[in-house]
Design an enzyme around this catalytic site. Structure first.
Site, mmCIF file in Angstrom:
data_model
loop_
_atom_site.group_PDB
_atom_site.id
_atom_site.type_symbol
_atom_site.label_atom_id
_atom_site.label_comp_id
_atom_site.label_asym_id
_atom_site.label_seq_id
_atom_site.Cartn_x
_atom_site.Cartn_y
_atom_site.Cartn_z
ATOM 1 N N GLU A 329 47.541 32.030 22.027
ATOM 2 C CA GLU A 329 48.530 31.455 21.121
ATOM 3 C C GLU A 329 48.566 29.942 21.299
ATOM 4 O O GLU A 329 48.723 29.446 22.418
ATOM 5 C CB GLU A 329 49.926 31.997 21.428
ATOM 6 C CG GLU A 329 50.149 33.437 21.020
ATOM 7 C CD GLU A 329 51.620 33.813 21.069
ATOM 8 O OE1 GLU A 329 52.016 34.705 20.313
ATOM 9 O OE2 GLU A 329 52.381 33.220 21.865
ATOM 10 N N CYS A 330 48.439 29.203 20.213
ATOM 11 C CA CYS A 330 48.608 27.750 20.189
ATOM 12 C C CYS A 330 47.713 27.086 21.248
ATOM 13 O O CYS A 330 46.505 26.993 21.055
ATOM 14 C CB CYS A 330 50.075 27.382 20.365
ATOM 15 S SG CYS A 330 50.450 25.704 19.754
ATOM 16 N N GLY A 331 48.255 26.665 22.381
ATOM 17 C CA GLY A 331 47.421 26.075 23.417
ATOM 18 C C GLY A 331 46.347 27.027 23.896
ATOM 19 O O GLY A 331 45.215 26.621 24.189
ATOM 20 N N ALA A 430 45.324 32.028 17.412
ATOM 21 C CA ALA A 430 45.877 31.234 16.318
ATOM 22 C C ALA A 430 46.904 30.264 16.889
ATOM 23 O O ALA A 430 47.368 30.434 18.022
ATOM 24 C CB ALA A 430 46.534 32.135 15.267
#
Length: 438
Positions: A329-331, A430
């Site tokens: 997720e993200c990072g 994502a």
């Protein structure tokens, strides 16, 4: 004793509500009271400070992302074992997104739903009696949201306090705190909000200074008197916000990977899952006996060089992904890609388990609630699963790669944003932070 609760709100971000909330939580804990913190909306940093101040887990109460049953269950979980619950508003008290009544994501939703009084923190720098007009506007704006008192922040002098406070109290709104300007009490920030609680060298010393401020500048007894009954009717059998992605979850956990919501971790553990932490920055990989690997959000852009040099981490991730699910997720998504540009524009090799590349040098803020419908079977659930969550990042894609898209994405009001993320083999990722199933 039944719990009592209150919301600390403000007209906008930066008014001082976080310092007030943390100071109150720490001061009440030092007095021996059983106190819990909560945060409206999707902010994942402030609950860490709430937990540090009280010694008890923080929680997000997000009226947009969480369905009513889940919201009530999480609210009940903090109220059940507390004398007082202090809920901190995100942004301004009424700030949320248009849509279904009671599901805007604002702290005002919580005030209406649970009949919780609000203490309004006003930054009165650069004004005096005008602050009374602001307080009156808040008091009159919504009859279902009770403004129980006001705390004046960033006062310049005793005269400033008298002029401002007298004008507000003339309206019948009690002033329950008055704080002079003190930059030493300001919590340091960076590009995704506050510097996280776990990164302070002397965290408890800072929390105790905020508690000392609360004891000297706030009428704590009066604030406790203004708190209202807080007894949400949650269902203990309500399922976790997201089902555990596996029985044994390898969880990346260090300064580069930090953003796992408290309610997700608690829900997974309650469902019987085990979380097995490992540190990519210490060149560790996921344990072989885990079922799934989860790379949460965080700050890989601040540690890109060290991640690039973590050869054992890279090799272990590639071995794990051959047969078992990996999600970022993200990072975590940034780390799964081919490369990452840091703030100076230096490119660092990442894991290469997905084909995209990201840049923190070419920054663009992305912020908002999101709805995702997954196009494949993933750790979130089978194809077609819908999840509510949000995006908050400054990094951007500089090469989208050629992986299959992970999901269809819409904003909080349902406006289509196209396909996003990536899926290759057992690996998915994502920029999207998942909060709860729709």
């Amino acid at each position: 004793m039944s719990a009592r609760g209150i919301i600390i709100g403000a007209p906008r971000s930066g008014s001082g509500k976080t310092s007030v909330t943390i100071g109150l939580l720490r001061a009440l804990t030092r007095r021996g009271l059983n106190v819990r913190g909560a945060k409206s909306g999707p902010d994942y940093i402030d609950p860490g400070f709430h937990a540090a101040a009280t010694g008890k887990p923080g929680v997000n109460l997000d009226s947009w992302a969480m369905g009513p049953d889940l919201l009530n269950t999480l609210a009940a979980s903090v109220a059940t074992d507390a004398d007082y619950v202090i809920a901190e508003s995100a942004m301004g008290l009424f700030d949320g997104i248009p849509g279904e009544a009671g599901r805007s994501g604002s702290a005002a939703d919580l005030a209406r739903l649970y009949r919780l009084p609000v203490i309004l923190v006003l930054d009165v720098s650069g004004q005096s009696q005008t602050a009374a007009a602001i307080a009156k506007g808040f008091a009159c704006y919504d009859s279902d949201v009770k403004i129980a008192g006001v705390i004046l922040n960033r006062l310049g002098s005793e005269r400033h306090k008298r002029l401002t406070g007298d004008a507000i109290e003339a309206l019948g709104i009690p002033v329950v705190g008055a704080m002079l300007r003190d930059p030493t009490l300001t919590l340091p920030e960076r590009h995704l909000g506050l510097v996280q609680a776990g990164e302070y060298e002397d965290l408890m010393g800072h929390l105790d200074r905020l508690a000392d401020m609360a004891e000297s500048a706030l009428d704590i007894e009066r604030i406790l008197e203004l708190a209202g009954p807080f007894a949400p009717q949650g269902n203990p059998k309500t399922p976790a916000a997201l089902p555990p992605p596996g029985q044994r979850i390898a969880l990346a956990q260090d300064a580069a990977f930090t953003f796992l919501y408290p309610h997700l971790e608690a829900g997974w553990r309650a469902a019987g899952a085990e979380l097995i932490p490992f540190s990519p920055l210490a060149d560790e990989g996921p344990a072989d006996d885990c079922d799934v690997c989860w790379l949460p959000g965080g700050y890989p852009e601040l540690h890109a060089g060290k991640l690039a040099a973590a050869d054992n981490f890279r090799a272990a991730m590639h071995d794990f992904a051959k047969t078992k699910p990996v999600h970022g997720e993200c990072g975590g998504f940034m780390a799964l890609g081919e490369g990452l540009e840091d703030a100076d524009g230096t490119r660092h090799q990442m894991l290469g388990l997905l084909g995209h590349s990201t840049s923190y040098a070419q920054r663009k803020m992305n912020l908002g609630y999101r709805r995702a419908i997954f196009l494949h079977d993933t750790p979130f659930g089978p194809k077609g699963t819908e999840i509510r969550g949000h995006e908050f990042h400054y990094a951007r894609l500089i090469d989208a790669g050629t992986d299959a898209p992970l999901a269809d994405l819409a904003d909080g009001q349902g406006n289509a944003l196209g396909q996003f993320g990536g899926k290759r083999g057992h690996v998915s990722g994502a920029f999207f932070h998942a909060i709860a199933q729709a």
